[in-house]
Design a protein around this motif. Structure first.
Motif, mmCIF file in Angstrom:
data_model
loop_
_atom_site.group_PDB
_atom_site.id
_atom_site.type_symbol
_atom_site.label_atom_id
_atom_site.label_comp_id
_atom_site.label_asym_id
_atom_site.label_seq_id
_atom_site.Cartn_x
_atom_site.Cartn_y
_atom_site.Cartn_z
ATOM 1 N N ARG A 1 -4.429 -28.133 -12.914
ATOM 2 C CA ARG A 1 -3.145 -27.184 -14.101
ATOM 3 C C ARG A 1 -2.455 -27.460 -13.350
ATOM 4 N N PHE A 2 -1.604 -26.900 -14.647
ATOM 5 C CA PHE A 2 -0.207 -25.766 -14.380
ATOM 6 C C PHE A 2 -0.592 -24.929 -13.260
ATOM 7 N N PHE A 3 0.880 -24.939 -12.083
ATOM 8 C CA PHE A 3 0.785 -23.676 -11.214
ATOM 9 C C PHE A 3 2.017 -22.832 -11.175
ATOM 10 N N SER A 4 1.280 -21.939 -11.863
ATOM 11 C CA SER A 4 3.022 -21.365 -12.218
ATOM 12 C C SER A 4 3.741 -20.562 -11.383
ATOM 13 N N GLY A 5 2.284 -19.978 -10.762
ATOM 14 C CA GLY A 5 2.746 -19.599 -9.190
ATOM 15 C C GLY A 5 4.041 -20.512 -8.439
ATOM 16 N N LYS A 6 3.686 -20.847 -8.337
ATOM 17 C CA LYS A 6 3.950 -22.251 -7.149
ATOM 18 C C LYS A 6 5.480 -23.102 -7.753
ATOM 19 N N THR A 7 5.532 -22.975 -9.491
ATOM 20 C CA THR A 7 6.605 -23.676 -9.850
ATOM 21 C C THR A 7 7.989 -22.259 -10.109
ATOM 22 N N ARG A 8 7.284 -21.016 -10.222
ATOM 23 C CA ARG A 8 8.340 -20.468 -9.970
ATOM 24 C C ARG A 8 8.550 -20.030 -8.683
ATOM 25 N N ALA A 9 8.104 -20.137 -7.327
ATOM 26 C CA ALA A 9 8.520 -20.046 -5.692
ATOM 27 C C ALA A 9 9.229 -21.289 -6.513
ATOM 28 N N ASP B 1 13.697 -29.273 -14.078
ATOM 29 C CA ASP B 1 12.879 -28.464 -13.674
ATOM 30 C C ASP B 1 11.798 -29.338 -13.991
ATOM 31 N N ARG B 2 10.815 -28.762 -13.104
ATOM 32 C CA ARG B 2 9.224 -29.935 -13.131
ATOM 33 C C ARG B 2 7.624 -28.962 -12.913
ATOM 34 N N MET B 3 6.850 -28.846 -13.858
ATOM 35 C CA MET B 3 5.456 -28.202 -13.592
ATOM 36 C C MET B 3 5.129 -28.501 -12.703
ATOM 37 N N TRP B 4 3.971 -27.695 -11.109
ATOM 38 C CA TRP B 4 3.675 -28.530 -10.988
ATOM 39 C C TRP B 4 2.394 -27.512 -10.761
ATOM 40 N N SER B 5 0.775 -28.443 -9.895
ATOM 41 C CA SER B 5 -0.513 -27.963 -10.380
ATOM 42 C C SER B 5 -1.008 -27.934 -9.259
ATOM 43 N N CYS B 6 -1.571 -27.288 -9.574
ATOM 44 C CA CYS B 6 -1.815 -26.164 -8.647
ATOM 45 C C CYS B 6 -2.883 -27.074 -7.198
ATOM 46 N N LEU B 7 -3.161 -25.865 -6.016
ATOM 47 C CA LEU B 7 -4.184 -26.703 -4.548
ATOM 48 C C LEU B 7 -4.879 -26.872 -4.968
ATOM 49 N N PRO B 8 -5.899 -27.936 -4.285
ATOM 50 C CA PRO B 8 -5.006 -28.865 -3.158
ATOM 51 C C PRO B 8 -4.095 -30.224 -4.184
ATOM 52 N N GLY C 1 19.752 -9.088 -17.635
ATOM 53 C CA GLY C 1 18.403 -10.836 -16.600
ATOM 54 C C GLY C 1 17.689 -10.707 -17.340
ATOM 55 N N GLY C 2 17.440 -10.920 -18.662
ATOM 56 C CA GLY C 2 16.663 -12.344 -19.392
ATOM 57 C C GLY C 2 17.247 -13.115 -19.390
ATOM 58 N N SER C 3 16.218 -14.361 -19.327
ATOM 59 C CA SER C 3 16.215 -15.397 -20.176
ATOM 60 C C SER C 3 15.052 -16.130 -20.649
ATOM 61 N N VAL C 4 15.485 -17.225 -21.079
ATOM 62 C CA VAL C 4 13.973 -17.947 -22.072
ATOM 63 C C VAL C 4 12.862 -19.127 -20.564
ATOM 64 N N HIS C 5 11.788 -19.330 -21.019
ATOM 65 C CA HIS C 5 10.938 -20.236 -20.151
ATOM 66 C C HIS C 5 10.560 -19.602 -19.444
ATOM 67 N N ASP C 6 9.851 -18.016 -19.620
ATOM 68 C CA ASP C 6 9.999 -17.702 -18.294
ATOM 69 C C ASP C 6 8.324 -18.481 -17.281
ATOM 70 N N VAL C 7 8.079 -18.202 -16.575
ATOM 71 C CA VAL C 7 6.846 -18.635 -15.550
ATOM 72 C C VAL C 7 6.245 -17.529 -14.636
ATOM 73 N N ILE C 8 7.014 -16.435 -15.843
ATOM 74 C CA ILE C 8 7.031 -14.944 -14.452
ATOM 75 C C ILE C 8 5.418 -14.142 -15.539
ATOM 76 N N VAL D 1 0.493 -19.283 -17.725
ATOM 77 C CA VAL D 1 1.082 -20.416 -18.745
ATOM 78 C C VAL D 1 3.327 -20.510 -18.858
ATOM 79 N N LEU D 2 3.419 -21.612 -19.403
ATOM 80 C CA LEU D 2 4.778 -21.486 -19.241
ATOM 81 C C LEU D 2 4.993 -20.798 -20.279
#
Length: 287
Positions: A94-102, A112-119, A141-148, A196-197
């Protein structure tokens, strides 16, 4: 609440420590870059194969085969959406928001790409068009489409409202949508719902306290965010009960609007496109 003033005095070299320049954690120059020109050329003559209208304060699921596109569009008024993506054949990927954010930063846009979870750790969707890319970052400092942000959920609501029960938050919406799509009972479907995204949501962190904030989304009817499915995807989108999130979420009073999801099949896949394979790590973990 964060302490408004530090309890400990600054050391003599405090200024020098703060002046150390930051280093990007994950330089992405070595990542294969999406060929946006090829992706966009593949739109020519595409066919719309599905259309899903997500009602206000509800969620709906949808399927996108690998090599197809999907768009999320504002159709009636300012509205944000919470997006989950899974491998259509394996809910464990499934989508891995934390690594996508990193890798890509706090907010996503075209390329930008949406990355899947480990492994698994591979790109599962690529953003190919964003009509709100003009917004960039505002003075707050605001923007749209966040992964935070995570997603509004009934558990946090219960904590903050002394046990209040609310079932139309995005976590519950996505749970119901996934349960309906898969036949899993809600308590089993819930464990597959993930961070989520936040589509169209305008967010950031306050500079004084570092708290997550939201503000009125700049989205207007006709704005869209477009994706290319790198693998067979099962998606679910919640039309957040916060509407444009200008005041609150998990709300029965905010003005809310539907969101439109459309799936498109190109005549041919993008030139040179190959679905991503398994991650190259051998999973031995040094043993």
């Amino acid at each position: 609440m964060k302490l408004q003033a530090p309890e400990h005095p600054a050391p003599a070299d405090a200024a020098a420590r703060k002046a150390i320049a930051p280093v990007i954690c994950y330089p992405v120059e070595g990542l294969p870059q999406p060929d946006l020109a090829a992706y966009r050329a593949a739109r020519d003559g595409w066919t719309r194969t599905a259309e899903i209208l997500v009602p206000p304060r509800e969620a709906r699921s949808f399927d996108v085969p690998a090599g197809h596109f999907f768009r999320i569009t504002s159709v009636e008024g300012p509205q944000v959406g919470d997006l989950n993506l899974w491998n259509a054949h394996d809910l464990g990927e499934r989508f891995f928001s934390g690594k996508t954010r990193a890798l890509h930063g706090t907010h996503l846009s075209t390329g930008d790409r949406m990355w899947s979870c480990l492994p698994h750790m591979r790109p599962i969707a690529t953003i190919t068009d964003d009509t709100l890319d003009w917004y960039a970052f505002d003075a707050f400092g605001g923007s749209v489409h966040d992964v935070i942000g995570t997603r509004c959920d009934p558990y946090t609501h219960a904590l903050l409202s002394e046990g209040g029960q609310y079932h139309h938050c995005c976590h519950s919406n996505l749970t119901r949508a996934l349960s309906a799509r898969t036949g899993l009972p809600p308590h089993q479907a819930e464990v597959h719902v993930h961070d989520v995204l936040n589509v169209f949501m305008c967010t950031g962190f306050t500079r004084d306290t570092g708290q997550y904030f939201m503000k009125a989304s700049p989205v207007r009817p006709g704005d869209h965010l477009e994706f290319f499915a790198e693998i067979d995807l099962l998606g679910a989108l919640s039309a957040c009960p916060g509407g444009d999130c200008s005041a609150e979420h998990s709300s029965d009073t905010a003005a809310c609007h539907p969101l439109l999801v459309e799936v498109f099949a190109p005549k041919e896949p993008p030139a040179g496109w190959v679905p991503p394979g398994a991650n190259a790590y051998d999973r031995t973990h040094g043993i």
